[in-house]
Design an enzyme around this catalytic site. Structure first.
Site, PDB file in Angstrom:
ATOM      1  CE1 TYR A   1     -12.883   7.510   4.733  1.00 46.77           C
ATOM      2  CE2 TYR A   1     -14.374   5.692   5.925  1.00 46.77           C
ATOM      3  CZ  TYR A   1     -13.165   6.104   5.368  1.00 46.77           C
ATOM      4  OH  TYR A   1     -11.879   5.461   5.436  1.00 46.77           O
TER       5      TYR A   1
ATOM      6  CE  LYS B   1     -10.780   2.113   5.765  1.00 47.85           C
ATOM      7  NZ  LYS B   1      -9.415   1.440   5.106  1.00 47.85           N
TER       8      LYS B   1
ATOM      9  CB  THR C   1      -3.028   9.851   1.668  1.00 43.07           C
ATOM     10  OG1 THR C   1      -4.229   9.233   1.523  1.00 43.07           O
ATOM     11  CG2 THR C   1      -2.412   9.803   2.897  1.00 43.07           C
ATOM     12  CG  LEU C   2      -2.880   9.315  -5.144  1.00 46.31           C
ATOM     13  CD1 LEU C   2      -2.369  10.712  -5.370  1.00 46.31           C
ATOM     14  CD2 LEU C   2      -1.779   8.218  -5.603  1.00 46.31           C
TER      15      LEU C   2
ATOM     16  CB  VAL D   1      -5.293  -7.161  -3.076  1.00 43.67           C
ATOM     17  CG1 VAL D   1      -4.156  -6.698  -2.316  1.00 43.67           C
ATOM     18  CG2 VAL D   1      -6.259  -6.021  -3.121  1.00 43.67           C
TER      19      VAL D   1
ATOM     20  N   GLY E   1       0.785  -1.229  -0.024  1.00 44.33           N
ATOM     21  CA  GLY E   1      -0.117   0.103  -0.090  1.00 44.33           C
ATOM     22  C   GLY E   1       0.843   1.310   0.072  1.00 44.33           C
TER      23      GLY E   1
ATOM     24  CB  SER F   1       1.589   5.964   1.226  1.00 45.45           C
ATOM     25  OG  SER F   1       1.027   5.978  -0.336  1.00 45.45           O
TER      26      SER F   1
HETATM   27  O1  0WD Z   1      -7.079  10.120   6.082  1.00 44.03           O
HETATM   28  C1  0WD Z   1      -6.409   8.949   5.632  1.00 44.03           C
HETATM   29  N1  0WD Z   1      -5.686   9.148   4.398  1.00 44.03           N
HETATM   30  C2  0WD Z   1      -6.797   7.783   6.036  1.00 44.03           C
HETATM   31  C3  0WD Z   1      -6.477   6.570   5.591  1.00 44.03           C
HETATM   32  C4  0WD Z   1      -7.429   7.767   7.577  1.00 44.03           C
HETATM   33  C5  0WD Z   1      -7.660   6.455   8.022  1.00 44.03           C
HETATM   34  C6  0WD Z   1      -7.177   5.423   7.283  1.00 44.03           C
HETATM   35  N2  0WD Z   1      -6.802   5.517   6.098  1.00 44.03           N
HETATM   36  C7  0WD Z   1      -6.779   4.341   5.186  1.00 44.03           C
HETATM   37  C8  0WD Z   1      -7.193   3.938   4.037  1.00 44.03           C
HETATM   38  O2  0WD Z   1      -8.566   3.726   4.104  1.00 44.03           O
HETATM   39  C9  0WD Z   1      -6.332   2.986   3.259  1.00 44.03           C
HETATM   40  O3  0WD Z   1      -6.942   1.689   3.805  1.00 44.03           O
HETATM   41  O4  0WD Z   1      -5.254   4.000   5.243  1.00 44.03           O
HETATM   42  C10 0WD Z   1      -4.902   3.191   4.064  1.00 44.03           C
HETATM   43  C11 0WD Z   1      -3.900   3.578   3.306  1.00 44.03           C
HETATM   44  O5  0WD Z   1      -4.579   4.798   2.626  1.00 44.03           O
HETATM   45  P1  0WD Z   1      -3.681   6.284   2.248  1.00 44.03           P
HETATM   46  O6  0WD Z   1      -2.321   5.831   2.782  1.00 44.03           O
HETATM   47  O7  0WD Z   1      -4.562   7.338   2.604  1.00 44.03           O
HETATM   48  O8  0WD Z   1      -3.668   6.202   0.788  1.00 44.03           O
HETATM   49  P2  0WD Z   1      -2.718   5.749  -0.465  1.00 44.03           P
HETATM   50  O9  0WD Z   1      -1.497   6.547  -0.368  1.00 44.03           O
HETATM   51  O10 0WD Z   1      -3.486   6.253  -1.694  1.00 44.03           O
HETATM   52  O11 0WD Z   1      -2.739   4.478  -0.340  1.00 44.03           O
HETATM   53  C12 0WD Z   1      -3.572   3.223  -0.721  1.00 44.03           C
HETATM   54  C13 0WD Z   1      -3.167   2.329  -1.591  1.00 44.03           C
HETATM   55  C14 0WD Z   1      -3.483   2.815  -3.133  1.00 44.03           C
HETATM   56  O12 0WD Z   1      -3.033   3.872  -3.416  1.00 44.03           O
HETATM   57  P3  0WD Z   1      -3.774   4.404  -4.913  1.00 44.03           P
HETATM   58  O13 0WD Z   1      -4.056   5.985  -4.312  1.00 44.03           O
HETATM   59  O14 0WD Z   1      -2.847   4.282  -6.067  1.00 44.03           O
HETATM   60  O15 0WD Z   1      -5.316   3.921  -4.951  1.00 44.03           O
HETATM   61  O16 0WD Z   1      -3.962   1.210  -1.731  1.00 44.03           O
HETATM   62  C15 0WD Z   1      -3.286   0.422  -2.916  1.00 44.03           C
HETATM   63  C16 0WD Z   1      -2.668   1.462  -3.974  1.00 44.03           C
HETATM   64  O17 0WD Z   1      -1.279   1.503  -3.638  1.00 44.03           O
HETATM   65  N3  0WD Z   1      -4.401  -0.168  -3.715  1.00 44.03           N
HETATM   66  C17 0WD Z   1      -4.216  -1.412  -3.990  1.00 44.03           C
HETATM   67  N4  0WD Z   1      -3.260  -2.390  -3.745  1.00 44.03           N
HETATM   68  C18 0WD Z   1      -3.325  -3.544  -4.293  1.00 44.03           C
HETATM   69  N5  0WD Z   1      -4.300  -3.922  -4.995  1.00 44.03           N
HETATM   70  C19 0WD Z   1      -5.378  -1.835  -4.777  1.00 44.03           C
HETATM   71  C20 0WD Z   1      -5.445  -2.895  -5.317  1.00 44.03           C
HETATM   72  N6  0WD Z   1      -6.414  -3.515  -6.139  1.00 44.03           N
HETATM   73  N7  0WD Z   1      -6.192  -0.720  -4.803  1.00 44.03           N
HETATM   74  C21 0WD Z   1      -5.599  -0.012  -4.118  1.00 44.03           C
END
Ligand code: 0WD
Length: 269
Positions: free
Chosen positions: A160, A167, A198-199, A70, A13, A19
């Site tokens: 959300y 979630k 984040t993205l 995934v 991730g 991230s």
């Molecule tokens: O405020 C926030 N950013 C919060 C995020 C607050 C609380 C929780 N979270 C959670 C998110 O819901 C997620 O579960 O933290 C986790 C990571 O999120 P992140 O760091 O905010 O976001 P990001 O940097 O975009 O990483 C998530 C990644 C994807 O990024 P992109 O933006 O390219 O969709 O999840 C991965 C991907 O790298 N991802 C996958 N990996 C494998 N297979 C897939 C997939 N099909 N889809 C997304």
């Protein structure tokens, strides 16, 4: 000696340096962990954007980097085969993945499409289950899995939407997986982070409003930092948390305990 000296694990991730998985990785690295990483497969192999973004951050120390969607069992099998080949056993798996199609994410939940729902649930929830079933075969004694969640899985957070439904399911999966893997000596936990830019979060509506909520209404009257999530995430995956499983640790400046606004909070904001 660091908390993770001699420990090995997998990180799913990291999309870029914003991230949450990167914030946690930096902490794991500082504590001595060895890690393999995955990135989303690039649509155009001649322009490997996802791979390049990941490698820019981790190439200096990664044991390996490989593509993994995934939704694809062959990709998952290949990652765990590689981890077994490189490490033998692993001590931790970080699952930091979520996705929902934009048209379904923007809400309202009542209008979510069947396909959008299936896809969001598969990537954001089932993926944890699919990692756990593979990880348990190569986890070392005391090994553990950590996922990332958000308060919108417990309560309604406007904006959300569908991700809140995902979630909720993810948090419940953590509890059942903790039960399933507990007798094998493995732990499964969630970290519920406050909002971080984040993205992925840029796709969530009202994101700036969410941050203001934490600044004005949390007990600490501020939001959290990526480094704080990094430290707490590393703690949960370390032996310092060896008695903790099935937990959802809120790293949110206490926002989740509030039932009403503090008296100093602005009425209009
Ligand atoms: O405020 C926030 N950013 C919060 C995020 C607050 C609380 C929780 N979270 C959670 C998110 O819901 C997620 O579960 O933290 C986790 C990571 O999120 P992140 O760091 O905010 O976001 P990001 O940097 O975009 O990483 C998530 C990644 C994807 O990024 P992109 O933006 O390219 O969709 O999840 C991965 C991907 O790298 N991802 C996958 N990996 C494998 N297979 C897939 C997939 N099909 N889809 C997304």
């Amino acid at each position: 000696m660091g908390l993770f000296t001699g420990k090995k694990g997998l990180v799913f991730g990291i999309a870029n340096d914003y991230s949450i998985a990167w914030a946690i990785t930096q902490q794991l690295r500082a504590e001595g962990a060895e890690m393999g990483f995955t990135h989303l497969p690039d649509k155009e192999p001649s322009r490997p954007r996802m791979e390049r973004r990941l490698r820019k951050l981790v190439d200096d120390f990664a044991t390996f980097c490989m593509p993994c969607d995934v939704q694809n069992d062959e990709h998952l099998d290949a990652v765990f085969a590689k981890a077994k080949e490189e490490f033998g056993e692993i001590d931790f798996v970080l699952h930091s993945i979520a996705y929902a199609p934009m048209e379904d994410l923007k809400g309202p939940v009542r209008d979510v499409s069947r396909d959008g729902f299936k896809m969001a649930m598969e990537i954001s929830c089932y993926s944890l289950i699919s990692l756990a079933s593979r990880a348990r075969k190569i986890l070392a004694p005391g090994g553990n899995i950590l996922t990332l969640t958000y308060l919108g899985g417990e309560q309604v957070m406007p904006g959300y939407n569908l991700m809140g439904v995902c979630k909720s399911a993810l948090e419940q999966a953590v509890e059942y997986l903790a039960y399933d893997l507990g007798t094998e000596g493995f732990r499964v936990n969630a970290l519920s982070a406050g909002p971080l830019k984040t993205l992925s979060s840029s796709a969530v509506g009202e994101f700036d409003l969410m941050v203001k909520l934490y600044d004005n209404f949390s007990p600490m009257r501020r939001n959290i930092t990526p480094a704080e999530v990094g430290k707490s995430g590393a703690f949960l995956m370390s032996d310092a948390a060896s008695g903790i499983t099935g937990e959802n640790l809120h790293v949110d400046a206490g926002y989740h305990v509030m039932g009403g606004p503090p008296p100093d909070a602005p009425l209009k904001w």
